[in-house]
Design a protein around this motif. Structure first.
Motif, mmCIF file in Angstrom:
data_model
loop_
_atom_site.group_PDB
_atom_site.id
_atom_site.type_symbol
_atom_site.label_atom_id
_atom_site.label_comp_id
_atom_site.label_asym_id
_atom_site.label_seq_id
_atom_site.Cartn_x
_atom_site.Cartn_y
_atom_site.Cartn_z
ATOM 1 N N ALA A 186 0.837 -1.210 0.000
ATOM 2 C CA ALA A 186 0.000 0.000 0.000
ATOM 3 C C ALA A 186 0.867 1.253 0.000
ATOM 4 N N GLU B 207 9.894 3.592 6.623
ATOM 5 C CA GLU B 207 9.648 2.162 6.857
ATOM 6 C C GLU B 207 10.509 1.695 8.020
ATOM 7 N N GLN C 57 4.430 -7.240 4.712
ATOM 8 C CA GLN C 57 4.133 -8.674 4.823
ATOM 9 C C GLN C 57 4.327 -9.395 3.502
ATOM 10 N N ASN D 31 -1.820 -14.848 -6.813
ATOM 11 C CA ASN D 31 -3.121 -14.291 -7.189
ATOM 12 C C ASN D 31 -3.032 -12.807 -7.507
ATOM 13 N N ALA E 139 7.894 5.606 12.614
ATOM 14 C CA ALA E 139 7.040 6.701 13.078
ATOM 15 C C ALA E 139 6.643 6.444 14.524
ATOM 16 N N GLN F 222 1.199 -21.234 2.242
ATOM 17 C CA GLN F 222 2.365 -20.952 1.374
ATOM 18 C C GLN F 222 3.644 -21.415 2.042
ATOM 19 N N ASP G 275 -3.955 -2.855 4.789
ATOM 20 C CA ASP G 275 -4.404 -3.727 5.880
ATOM 21 C C ASP G 275 -4.684 -2.998 7.187
ATOM 22 N N VAL H 45 -2.751 -8.323 -1.401
ATOM 23 C CA VAL H 45 -1.801 -7.420 -2.058
ATOM 24 C C VAL H 45 -2.551 -6.483 -3.009
ATOM 25 N N SER I 79 -4.339 -3.649 -1.263
ATOM 26 C CA SER I 79 -3.434 -2.628 -0.722
ATOM 27 C C SER I 79 -2.853 -1.770 -1.839
HETATM 28 C C1 LIG Z 1 3.315 -14.911 4.533
HETATM 29 C C2 LIG Z 1 2.249 -14.108 3.829
HETATM 30 C C3 LIG Z 1 1.807 -14.483 2.574
HETATM 31 C C4 LIG Z 1 0.839 -13.725 1.908
HETATM 32 N N1 LIG Z 1 0.444 -14.118 0.658
HETATM 33 C C5 LIG Z 1 -0.432 -13.370 -0.027
HETATM 34 C C6 LIG Z 1 -0.799 -13.735 -1.356
HETATM 35 O O1 LIG Z 1 -0.332 -14.731 -1.897
HETATM 36 N N2 LIG Z 1 -1.671 -12.926 -1.999
HETATM 37 C C7 LIG Z 1 -2.214 -11.813 -1.435
HETATM 38 O O2 LIG Z 1 -2.962 -11.108 -2.100
HETATM 39 N N3 LIG Z 1 -1.894 -11.453 -0.172
HETATM 40 C C8 LIG Z 1 -1.019 -12.212 0.541
HETATM 41 N N4 LIG Z 1 -0.688 -11.865 1.819
HETATM 42 C C9 LIG Z 1 -1.306 -10.658 2.410
HETATM 43 C C10 LIG Z 1 -0.591 -9.397 1.895
HETATM 44 O O3 LIG Z 1 0.805 -9.569 1.978
HETATM 45 C C11 LIG Z 1 -1.039 -8.170 2.687
HETATM 46 O O4 LIG Z 1 -2.418 -8.014 2.522
HETATM 47 C C12 LIG Z 1 -0.316 -6.917 2.204
HETATM 48 O O5 LIG Z 1 1.088 -7.042 2.323
HETATM 49 C C13 LIG Z 1 -0.775 -5.699 3.013
HETATM 50 O O6 LIG Z 1 -0.075 -4.597 2.546
HETATM 51 P P1 LIG Z 1 0.035 -3.249 3.399
HETATM 52 O O7 LIG Z 1 0.967 -2.378 2.641
HETATM 53 O O8 LIG Z 1 -1.305 -2.754 3.697
HETATM 54 O O9 LIG Z 1 0.672 -3.666 4.790
HETATM 55 P P2 LIG Z 1 1.997 -4.467 5.157
HETATM 56 O O10 LIG Z 1 2.384 -5.387 4.064
HETATM 57 O O11 LIG Z 1 1.732 -5.032 6.510
HETATM 58 O O12 LIG Z 1 3.131 -3.349 5.248
HETATM 59 C C14 LIG Z 1 3.143 -2.407 6.288
HETATM 60 C C15 LIG Z 1 4.556 -1.860 6.462
HETATM 61 O O13 LIG Z 1 4.523 -0.802 7.391
HETATM 62 C C16 LIG Z 1 5.667 -0.878 8.241
HETATM 63 N N5 LIG Z 1 5.369 -0.174 9.481
HETATM 64 C C17 LIG Z 1 4.504 -0.528 10.461
HETATM 65 N N6 LIG Z 1 4.485 0.387 11.434
HETATM 66 C C18 LIG Z 1 5.366 1.357 11.083
HETATM 67 C C19 LIG Z 1 5.810 2.572 11.698
HETATM 68 N N7 LIG Z 1 5.297 2.974 12.867
HETATM 69 N N8 LIG Z 1 6.752 3.310 11.058
HETATM 70 C C20 LIG Z 1 7.264 2.917 9.855
HETATM 71 N N9 LIG Z 1 6.878 1.766 9.255
HETATM 72 C C21 LIG Z 1 5.937 0.999 9.838
HETATM 73 C C22 LIG Z 1 5.874 -2.371 8.414
HETATM 74 O O14 LIG Z 1 7.195 -2.673 8.796
HETATM 75 C C23 LIG Z 1 5.527 -2.888 7.020
HETATM 76 O O15 LIG Z 1 6.668 -2.949 6.193
HETATM 77 C C24 LIG Z 1 0.275 -12.584 2.518
HETATM 78 C C25 LIG Z 1 0.705 -12.206 3.804
HETATM 79 C C26 LIG Z 1 1.684 -12.953 4.455
HETATM 80 C C27 LIG Z 1 2.144 -12.525 5.811
#
Ligand SMILES: Cc1cc2nc3c(=O)[nH]c(=O)nc-3n(C[C@H](O)[C@H](O)[C@H](O)COP(=O)(O)OP(=O)(O)OC[C@H]3O[C@@H](n4cnc5c(N)ncnc54)[C@H](O)[C@@H]3O)c2cc1C
Length: 552
Positions: free
Chosen positions: A237, A256, A263, A272, A306, A383, A522, A531, A534
């Motif tokens: 995201a 970050e 994740q 997917n 942050a 996975q 998320d 993914v 996001s």
């Molecule tokens: C093992 C695994 C497999 C997955 N497989 C799939 C798949 O095959 N297909 C699919 O669609 N989805 C999959 N998902 C779900 C998908 O990865 C998540 O929905 C997606 O990554 C969410 O993205 P996001 O950017 O919202 O949050 P996140 O990916 O959680 O990223 C948030 C980021 O913010 C950072 N952060 C947090 N707090 C702070 C702060 N205070 N200051 C600075 N940085 C901070 C974290 O370190 C992190 O890097 C999987 C998840 C996991 C864990």
């Protein structure tokens, strides 16, 4: 470094000549090009290269060849050169064979013939594949080394940090050092383990993340105090948001706390996400995303966390844990979720010493030939099970529900059924873990029979859902009872806007209870945790940022 090889195989002489010509034109500076007209000769060549310690970076192979198909060739060649990228040349009618190859040899790409012009249809694809290969490639005796016991939590944290930061490293047990260069680097120094040895030969004893980041030249200091947009979190995201802000001319900084990818970077194979029929690893997605945002000028600070947010007139100010402050017109919170802790006796003490949250990628090589346990029944656990099944002796999934079907995507639960060394234990949970300085046993409770069982265990990986860590926004931004951030219409109750809302309009779709502060991915209440969602929210939030900036 010896030049790695690109090996092309095609039984059609004219096609082979064209492939060889195009490959040499573009890649001969950095790679040796070998073009072979039959799969059996090509296998001989691969055997010789492997015996000489030469590396094949990429196989470019025709699917339809007499005596052996491209997929069959890849199955044998990959036993010798497992890290090589795999691209199949297919005719239009062969796309079913290519899909079969995705499942059998984890094909990275299939290319339709003809590929003219190569600048458009061949080179961009191969450049991408070769960059992915290089990102995972380690030349022996070069690069960064972690020397530390497998069972020390600090070793695990360092491995995890370097892996997430896409820094290739080698991990060596302190009592298994055989490389004279490593020995020379630590001889005469009073080194404490875990230690990190860098390519210039310098050593850091028991370093923390920020010392390693500094040494590796990672960017942790903002270049300015004011930005148009501060994006917190570089998962899918945050990366998408930063990309769209920068491509549209806004001045964005992405912060970050660990390393870009979030994740998603933990996923061994995302299958997917639209546009990647062969799937792609989370690490590749993260690396590509981070490269893309930097290319368009986003400043990326990592590691940088942050710690608080406040509003001063038009400015939203994010304070980092190191005390630095960044002010912006808009803030986008994309901080995602983290693994929920498993509340089990003895577990905290052994975390990093045989018990791991997620971490399938970082620890997988350590689990060769072992019996691995996984707690959880959702896609991330599935996975990981598939990934570990390739190296572990057995993988046991301990699942609270009655089966995987309620919690896991159909394609994945069906695949798990076909893998002989994965077993699923339903209606069960881990209730205790034992071990002195490393995990040695787990105790499993079977709910159907009301019995408990103690099992010897070398590794336990926990994938049990996730929670947002938004405590740093307490009292500033409205959160739900679990800590997810409320946005848009969820903040408006009839005519009542959120407390403290100071302007004469309702919150925009992805806007939080503070005007100009947005939440995507998320971390947002009600988000679909995928993914694609996001990336979608991260991409469209720019529209609302612009509205806010225009009307402020
Ligand atoms: C093992 C695994 C497999 C997955 N497989 C799939 C798949 O095959 N297909 C699919 O669609 N989805 C999959 N998902 C779900 C998908 O990865 C998540 O929905 C997606 O990554 C969410 O993205 P996001 O950017 O919202 O949050 P996140 O990916 O959680 O990223 C948030 C980021 O913010 C950072 N952060 C947090 N707090 C702070 C702060 N205070 N200051 C600075 N940085 C901070 C974290 O370190 C992190 O890097 C999987 C998840 C996991 C864990």
């Amino acid at each position: 470094m010896k030049k790695p090889y690109i090996l092309a195989v095609d039984d059609d002489a004219s096609v082979l000549r064209a492939v060889e010509r195009d490959l040499k034109t573009k890649f001969s500076v950095s790679y040796r090009i070998l073009a072979v007209d039959s799969p059996s000769k090509a296998l001989d060549a691969v055997r010789q290269l492997t015996a000489r310690n030469d590396r094949v970076a990429l196989f470019l192979v025709d699917q339809r060849m007499p005596h052996m198909s491209g997929t069959e060739f890849l199955q044998e060649a990959l036993a010798l050169q497992p890290d090589a990228r795999r691209v199949l040349l297919t005719a239009y009618a062969d796309s079913a064979a290519a899909i079969d190859a995705i499942n059998k040899v984890k094909l990275n790409h299939y290319l339709m013939k003809p590929w003219e012009p190569p600048e458009q249809n061949l080179y961009p694809i191969l450049v991408d594949q070769l960059e992915d290969w290089r990102a995972g490639y380690q030349e022996s005796f070069e690069g960064t080394f972690i020397i530390g016991s497998r069972w020390a939590p600090e070793t695990h944290r360092l491995k995890d940090f370097l892996a997430k930061s896409q820094i290739p490293y080698r991990w060596v047990e302190p009592d298994a050092i055989s490389d004279p260069k490593i020995q020379a680097a630590i001889d005469g120094e009073s080194v404490e383990f875990p230690a990190v040895i860098f390519s210039d030969g310098s050593v850091l004893s028991r370093p923390d993340q920020s010392q390693v980041a500094q040494k590796l030249g990672l960017n942790t200091v903002p270049s300015r105090q004011f930005y148009d947009v501060v994006v917190v979190g570089a998962g899918p995201a945050g990366l998408a948001c930063a990309l769209y802000c920068s491509t549209e001319g806004l001045n964005a900084v992405l912060i970050e706390k660990e390393a870009p990818g979030g994740q998603a970077a933990l996923s061994s194979r995302i299958e997917n996400y639209l546009g990647f029929p062969a799937g792609l690893s989370g690490a590749d997605l993260a690396r590509r995303g981070a490269a893309q945002v930097r290319r368009f000028g986003t400043e990326v600070l990592a590691p940088a966390e942050a710690a608080s947010l406040r509003v001063e007139g038009e400015y939203r100010i994010v304070r980092l844990t190191n005390g630095q402050e960044l002010a912006a017109h808009s803030v986008v919170i994309a901080s995602g979720v983290e693994w929920r802790r498993l509340e089990v006796e003895g577990l905290d003490r052994l975390t990093g010493a045989g018990v791991y949250y997620g971490a399938a990628m970082t620890e997988s090589s350590s689990c060769k030939g072992e019996d691995v346990y996984i707690v959880g029944g959702a896609n991330s656990a599935g996975q990981a099970a598939v990934h570990f099944s390739e190296m572990a002796r057995s993988v046991t999934m301990i699942v609270r529900g009655k089966s995987l079907s309620a919690t896991m995507s159909h394609y994945l639960s069906e695949r798990i059924k076909t893998i002989p060394n994965i077993s699923v234990v339903p209606s069960a949970e881990v209730i205790e873990v034992h071990g002195e300085d490393r995990l040695s046993e787990i105790v499993v409770r079977h709910h159907d029979t009301q019995t408990t069982e103690t099992l010897p265990a070398g590794a336990l990986f926990i994938f049990i859902g996730a929670e947002p860590h938004t405590e740093w926004l307490e009292g500033v931004v409205c959160r739900d009872h679990k800590g997810f951030l409320l946005t848009g219409t969820n903040l408006v109750n009839g005519d009542r806007r959120p407390a403290g809302w100071s302007i004469n309009r309702d919150p925009y779709l992805l806007e939080t209870s503070v005007p100009g502060v947005f939440a995507v991915g998320d971390v947002r209440d009600g988000a679909v945790r995928r993914v694609a969602n996001s990336v979608g929210e991260g991409s469209i939030v720019l529209y609302f940022i612009r509205q806010h900036m225009r009307n402020r």
